[in-house]
Write an enzyme that holds these catalytic residues in place. Structure first.
Site, PDB file in Angstrom:
ATOM      1  N   ARG A 121      -1.158   9.354   1.633  1.00  0.00           N
ATOM      2  CA  ARG A 121      -2.701   9.786   1.005  1.00  0.00           C
ATOM      3  C   ARG A 121      -3.072  11.504   1.930  1.00  0.00           C
ATOM      4  O   ARG A 121      -3.660  11.901   0.239  1.00  0.00           O
ATOM      5  CB  ARG A 121      -3.351   8.910   3.006  1.00  0.00           C
ATOM      6  CG  ARG A 121      -4.208   7.401   2.335  1.00  0.00           C
ATOM      7  CD  ARG A 121      -4.985   7.029   3.125  1.00  0.00           C
ATOM      8  NE  ARG A 121      -4.838   5.974   3.033  1.00  0.00           N
ATOM      9  CZ  ARG A 121      -5.756   4.921   3.426  1.00  0.00           C
ATOM     10  NH1 ARG A 121      -6.055   4.817   4.565  1.00  0.00           N
ATOM     11  NH2 ARG A 121      -5.409   3.464   3.090  1.00  0.00           N
TER      12      ARG A 121
ATOM     13  N   HIS B  95     -11.647   9.644   6.247  1.00  0.00           N
ATOM     14  CA  HIS B  95     -11.674   8.534   7.236  1.00  0.00           C
ATOM     15  C   HIS B  95     -11.303   7.888   7.897  1.00  0.00           C
ATOM     16  O   HIS B  95     -11.456   6.634   8.380  1.00  0.00           O
ATOM     17  CB  HIS B  95     -11.136   8.030   5.114  1.00  0.00           C
ATOM     18  CG  HIS B  95     -10.725   6.315   5.569  1.00  0.00           C
ATOM     19  ND1 HIS B  95     -12.416   5.924   5.615  1.00  0.00           N
ATOM     20  CD2 HIS B  95      -9.319   5.551   5.761  1.00  0.00           C
ATOM     21  CE1 HIS B  95     -11.220   4.275   5.532  1.00  0.00           C
ATOM     22  NE2 HIS B  95      -9.739   3.914   5.697  1.00  0.00           N
TER      23      HIS B  95
ATOM     24  N   ARG C 121      -1.891   9.202   8.646  1.00  0.00           N
ATOM     25  CA  ARG C 121      -1.215   7.514   9.393  1.00  0.00           C
ATOM     26  C   ARG C 121      -1.185   6.740   8.190  1.00  0.00           C
ATOM     27  O   ARG C 121      -1.279   6.946   7.024  1.00  0.00           O
ATOM     28  CB  ARG C 121      -3.226   7.049   9.259  1.00  0.00           C
ATOM     29  CG  ARG C 121      -3.072   5.588   9.034  1.00  0.00           C
ATOM     30  CD  ARG C 121      -4.209   4.728   9.988  1.00  0.00           C
ATOM     31  NE  ARG C 121      -5.084   4.871   8.331  1.00  0.00           N
ATOM     32  CZ  ARG C 121      -5.603   4.760   8.310  1.00  0.00           C
ATOM     33  NH1 ARG C 121      -5.910   3.305   8.763  1.00  0.00           N
ATOM     34  NH2 ARG C 121      -6.367   4.904   6.764  1.00  0.00           N
TER      35      ARG C 121
ATOM     36  N   GLU D 243       0.979  -1.240  -0.132  1.00  0.00           N
ATOM     37  CA  GLU D 243      -0.277   0.137   0.006  1.00  0.00           C
ATOM     38  C   GLU D 243       0.452   1.096  -0.380  1.00  0.00           C
ATOM     39  O   GLU D 243       1.427   0.979   0.259  1.00  0.00           O
ATOM     40  CB  GLU D 243      -0.890  -0.345   1.402  1.00  0.00           C
ATOM     41  CG  GLU D 243      -2.016  -1.026   1.513  1.00  0.00           C
ATOM     42  CD  GLU D 243      -3.291  -1.206   2.220  1.00  0.00           C
ATOM     43  OE1 GLU D 243      -2.940  -0.700   3.151  1.00  0.00           O
ATOM     44  OE2 GLU D 243      -4.425  -1.263   1.964  1.00  0.00           O
TER      45      GLU D 243
ATOM     46  N   HIS E 181      -9.733   9.664   3.050  1.00  0.00           N
ATOM     47  CA  HIS E 181      -9.152   8.857   2.023  1.00  0.00           C
ATOM     48  C   HIS E 181      -9.200   9.310   0.801  1.00  0.00           C
ATOM     49  O   HIS E 181     -10.629   9.341   0.246  1.00  0.00           O
ATOM     50  CB  HIS E 181     -10.440   7.578   1.719  1.00  0.00           C
ATOM     51  CG  HIS E 181      -9.471   5.886   1.505  1.00  0.00           C
ATOM     52  ND1 HIS E 181      -9.230   6.304   0.213  1.00  0.00           N
ATOM     53  CD2 HIS E 181      -8.919   5.465   1.853  1.00  0.00           C
ATOM     54  CE1 HIS E 181      -8.643   5.146   0.324  1.00  0.00           C
ATOM     55  NE2 HIS E 181      -8.431   4.708   1.309  1.00  0.00           N
TER      56      HIS E 181
HETATM   57  C1  LIG Z   1     -14.429   1.517   4.991  1.00  0.00           C
HETATM   58  C2  LIG Z   1     -12.958   2.177   6.046  1.00  0.00           C
HETATM   59  C3  LIG Z   1     -11.547   0.906   5.560  1.00  0.00           C
HETATM   60  C4  LIG Z   1     -11.059   0.401   6.105  1.00  0.00           C
HETATM   61  N1  LIG Z   1      -9.457  -0.496   5.974  1.00  0.00           N
HETATM   62  C5  LIG Z   1      -8.602   0.237   6.913  1.00  0.00           C
HETATM   63  C6  LIG Z   1      -7.442  -0.808   6.166  1.00  0.00           C
HETATM   64  O1  LIG Z   1      -7.295  -1.897   4.998  1.00  0.00           O
HETATM   65  N2  LIG Z   1      -6.122  -1.365   7.477  1.00  0.00           N
HETATM   66  C7  LIG Z   1      -6.055  -1.089   8.416  1.00  0.00           C
HETATM   67  O2  LIG Z   1      -5.232  -0.611   9.876  1.00  0.00           O
HETATM   68  N3  LIG Z   1      -6.872   0.210   8.621  1.00  0.00           N
HETATM   69  C8  LIG Z   1      -8.617   0.605   7.846  1.00  0.00           C
HETATM   70  N4  LIG Z   1      -9.388   1.207   8.011  1.00  0.00           N
HETATM   71  C9  LIG Z   1      -9.294   2.222   9.694  1.00  0.00           C
HETATM   72  C10 LIG Z   1     -10.042   1.202  10.245  1.00  0.00           C
HETATM   73  O3  LIG Z   1     -10.623  -0.570  10.163  1.00  0.00           O
HETATM   74  C11 LIG Z   1     -10.244   1.064  11.866  1.00  0.00           C
HETATM   75  O4  LIG Z   1      -9.235   2.384  12.727  1.00  0.00           O
HETATM   76  C12 LIG Z   1     -10.513  -0.410  13.457  1.00  0.00           C
HETATM   77  O5  LIG Z   1     -11.471  -0.817  12.699  1.00  0.00           O
HETATM   78  C13 LIG Z   1     -11.385   1.018  14.369  1.00  0.00           C
HETATM   79  O6  LIG Z   1     -11.535   0.066  15.562  1.00  0.00           O
HETATM   80  P1  LIG Z   1     -12.066  -0.140  16.756  1.00  0.00           P
HETATM   81  O7  LIG Z   1     -11.888  -0.947  17.126  1.00  0.00           O
HETATM   82  O8  LIG Z   1     -11.368   0.804  16.917  1.00  0.00           O
HETATM   83  O9  LIG Z   1     -13.568   1.044  15.474  1.00  0.00           O
HETATM   84  P2  LIG Z   1     -15.154   0.559  15.029  1.00  0.00           P
HETATM   85  O10 LIG Z   1     -13.850  -0.817  14.682  1.00  0.00           O
HETATM   86  O11 LIG Z   1     -15.447   1.281  14.156  1.00  0.00           O
HETATM   87  O12 LIG Z   1     -15.747   0.012  16.250  1.00  0.00           O
HETATM   88  C14 LIG Z   1     -16.072   1.183  17.334  1.00  0.00           C
HETATM   89  C15 LIG Z   1     -17.658   0.138  18.101  1.00  0.00           C
HETATM   90  O13 LIG Z   1     -18.125   0.910  19.533  1.00  0.00           O
HETATM   91  C16 LIG Z   1     -19.497   1.488  19.182  1.00  0.00           C
HETATM   92  N5  LIG Z   1     -19.570   2.473  19.643  1.00  0.00           N
HETATM   93  C17 LIG Z   1     -19.548   3.247  19.323  1.00  0.00           C
HETATM   94  N6  LIG Z   1     -19.659   4.773  20.610  1.00  0.00           N
HETATM   95  C18 LIG Z   1     -20.107   3.598  20.722  1.00  0.00           C
HETATM   96  C19 LIG Z   1     -21.392   3.725  22.404  1.00  0.00           C
HETATM   97  N7  LIG Z   1     -21.882   5.577  22.943  1.00  0.00           N
HETATM   98  N8  LIG Z   1     -21.793   2.900  23.082  1.00  0.00           N
HETATM   99  C20 LIG Z   1     -21.710   1.753  22.517  1.00  0.00           C
HETATM  100  N9  LIG Z   1     -20.645   1.273  21.581  1.00  0.00           N
HETATM  101  C21 LIG Z   1     -20.463   2.274  20.633  1.00  0.00           C
HETATM  102  C22 LIG Z   1     -19.667   0.809  17.910  1.00  0.00           C
HETATM  103  O14 LIG Z   1     -21.215   0.757  17.400  1.00  0.00           O
HETATM  104  C23 LIG Z   1     -18.291  -0.480  17.379  1.00  0.00           C
HETATM  105  O15 LIG Z   1     -19.255  -1.055  18.092  1.00  0.00           O
HETATM  106  C24 LIG Z   1     -10.691   1.771   7.521  1.00  0.00           C
HETATM  107  C25 LIG Z   1     -11.714   2.236   7.833  1.00  0.00           C
HETATM  108  C26 LIG Z   1     -12.627   2.235   7.050  1.00  0.00           C
HETATM  109  C27 LIG Z   1     -13.719   2.488   7.139  1.00  0.00           C
END
Ligand SMILES: Cc1cc2nc3c(=O)[nH]c(=O)nc-3n(C[C@H](O)[C@H](O)[C@H](O)COP(=O)(O)OP(=O)(O)OC[C@H]3O[C@@H](n4cnc5c(N)ncnc54)[C@H](O)[C@@H]3O)c2cc1C
Length: 507
Positions: free
Chosen positions: A275, A334, A369, A115, A230
């Protein structure tokens, strides 16, 4: 009287960070709250490209560290970078232990993707471009079978409770009812801030709820102005926006405008430049009323469907066949490099409050990032936070049965989205940022601060103030009135009260 639920640890959010934290804490009892179904509506589920970790092709993580520091444009916390990236292989092994199956070739070697701004192929992926879905499916399966984890779905954390800078518990809306939960360790794993914008790749409800909760009890936030846009999301009005992974450019796809010019041909790194550079170049083309397209016809052609089956299907759903058609693209919000400031074990400035995954700011990403470092950060920091919580001496819970007022969730989000989209987008300047601050202060004054919860305008204000205070352009933060990068700089740290006082002073 309210129902008091008690748990040694509460984890909020069921994306990668929340699921791994809960699993790593086993057999310690954990209450896992999530606002949707387990693993549903997470950024993790949507992740396509993969997770970066120095692999068998590299002797160690030193090149990965170098690439990350370059992408971070002088703002990374070097110690955080070294610690997190050195634990990359261990993170992959941990995920594999939970039955996450990365793609392998016929010889059993991991198939690694390339990437933007990575000097090596080091991106582990699942089913080509369904990495996040693969992770969520495997991890939720294990979580459901882990007896120490109690899952409460349809539960929104709305307020944290603390005494003398120590977390005591929280209030959550569970199936529409407000409940009191006592806990001395709360792990925020609530994801990013895309829902604060009109256009983002994030699930709509990821509007920085963890940041709002933490800021409200005085936690320190960091680097809020650094928001990654993004460059290549499908330019059709679908919410959230559909991402065309950077890995597509990694496999040779190029960007052209409606005059068929490859406008990044003379830029260092071309389509795989950082990016922010690619996003601004596309933004400028769109500003000149040109359309921008991703052209994968000669690089991937008929091979597109097998290398990128998910993206291929998403394109086909809207009548685009990437093997023979140009793909219209546009940059949108993003990823948030900023977040709740944590130490290298994920603990915030409030004792017992932890933050892991995108909601946190460890200092890994700096001003920008490096692609695929966020899934890695979420996994490593979940592992580290769980270990630190397990090593902590446990205190007595002293939360009394406090009465819960009849809360309402604030309805300012639509106004906030409009402000963020127009004033905190890819290109910023003082006039526009001050206008955002003026409007946000008005919203804050108008909202009932006692009986309403989840004030998105608070976090939007903090972001706007951070962006105004940074009088330079660096990484993803671009000021057209200060286009130069200062020779020296520091990360930015902010409390809500400071931001509000500053905002009132400048108006
Ligand atoms: C389309 C897309 C593609 C991506 N591709 C990549 C990639 O290829 N590689 C990479 O490294 N990163 C990628 N990213 C970034 C990466 O996916 C995210 O940074 C990472 O998954 C975040 O994980 P997380 O567990 O912190 O949050 P999330 O996976 O967003 O989970 C957040 C959780 O918190 C819950 N929540 C939020 N507020 C509350 C509340 N008040 N009470 C209860 N629950 C709550 C939500 O419902 C969810 O369950 C991508 C992001 C997107 C959107």
């Amino acid at each position: 009287m309210n129902t008091i639920i008690q748990s040694p640890v509460v984890v909020i959010g069921s994306g990668l960070a929340g699921l791994v934290t809960a699993l790593q804490l086993a057999p310690l009892p954990v209450l896992l709250l999530t606002q949707e179904k387990l693993g549903g509506e997470t950024s993790t589920y949507y992740a396509q490209g993969g997770i970066a970790a120095a692999s068998y092709e590299e002797k160690d993580s030193s090149d990965h560290i170098k690439d990350t520091l370059i992408a971070g444009a002088g703002l990374c916390d070097q110690q955080a970078v070294i610690t997190i990236l050195n634990e990359g292989r261990q993170a992959i092994t941990t995920l594999e232990k939970y039955n996450v199956e990365f793609d392998h070739d016929f010889n059993g070697k991991p198939k690694l993707g390339l990437e933007g701004a990575h000097s090596h192929r080091r991106i582990f992926h699942i089913h080509g471009d369904a990495t996040g879905r693969g992770m969520i499916e495997a991890l939720t399966h294990v979580v459901l079978k882990t007896p120490s984890i109690t899952i409460i779905e349809n539960a929104i954390a709305v307020r944290l409770l603390k005494k003398k800078n120590k977390v005591q518990g929280l209030i959550a809306q569970i199936d529409g009812q407000f409940k009191l939960i006592a806990a001395l360790n709360i792990v925020l794993a609530t994801g990013g801030i895309g829902g604060l914008f009109e256009e983002s790749t994030n699930p709509l409800k990821n509007f920085g709820q963890g940041l709002i909760l933490a800021a409200e009890i005085g936690a320190e936030l960091a680097d809020l102005e650094f928001i990654q846009f993004h460059p290549t999301t499908l330019d059709i009005p679908v919410f959230p926006r559909i991402l065309i992974s950077e890995a597509v450019r990694g496999e040779g796809a190029i960007l052209v405008n409606s005059d068929n010019q490859r406008f990044l041909a003379d830029t260092k790194g071309q389509e795989l430049a950082p990016r922010d550079v690619v996003a601004r170049a596309i933004y400028n083309q769109l500003f000149q009323e040109k359309k921008v397209y991703l052209d994968a016809r000669s690089s991937l052609g008929e091979g597109f469907a097998s290398r990128f089956p998910t993206i291929n299907q998403l394109c086909k759903n809207v009548g685009i066949n990437p093997a023979i058609d140009l793909i219209p693209v546009k940059p949108v919000e993003h990823f948030h490099m900023g977040g709740i400031r944590t130490n290298i074990d994920g603990e915030t400035s409030v004792s017992g409050l932890w933050a892991v995954g995108e909601v946190a700011s460890t200092g890994l990403h700096g001003a920008n990032r490096l692609a695929s470092n966020s899934l890695l950060e979420a996994t490593v920091m979940a592992m580290r936070a769980a270990k630190a919580i397990l090593q902590k001496k446990s205190d007595q819970i002293c939360l009394e049965d406090v009465p819960i007022p009849h809360f309402v969730i604030t309805d300012t989000l639509l106004d906030v989205k409009d402000i963020m989209q127009h004033h905190l987008n890819i290109i910023r300047d003082e006039k526009s940022l001050k206008s955002a601050i003026r409007q946000l202060v008005y919203l804050i004054k108008k909202a009932d601060q006692n009986y309403s919860v989840l004030h998105s305008e608070h976090i939007a204000l903090m972001i706007a103030v951070s962006a105004l205070l940074r009088k330079e352009s660096r990484g993803a933060h671009y000021r057209q009135d200060f286009p130069q990068t200062l020779p020296e700089t520091n990360r930015s740290f902010l409390h809500f009260d400071q931001a509000y006082q500053y905002a009132k002073k400048i108006l």
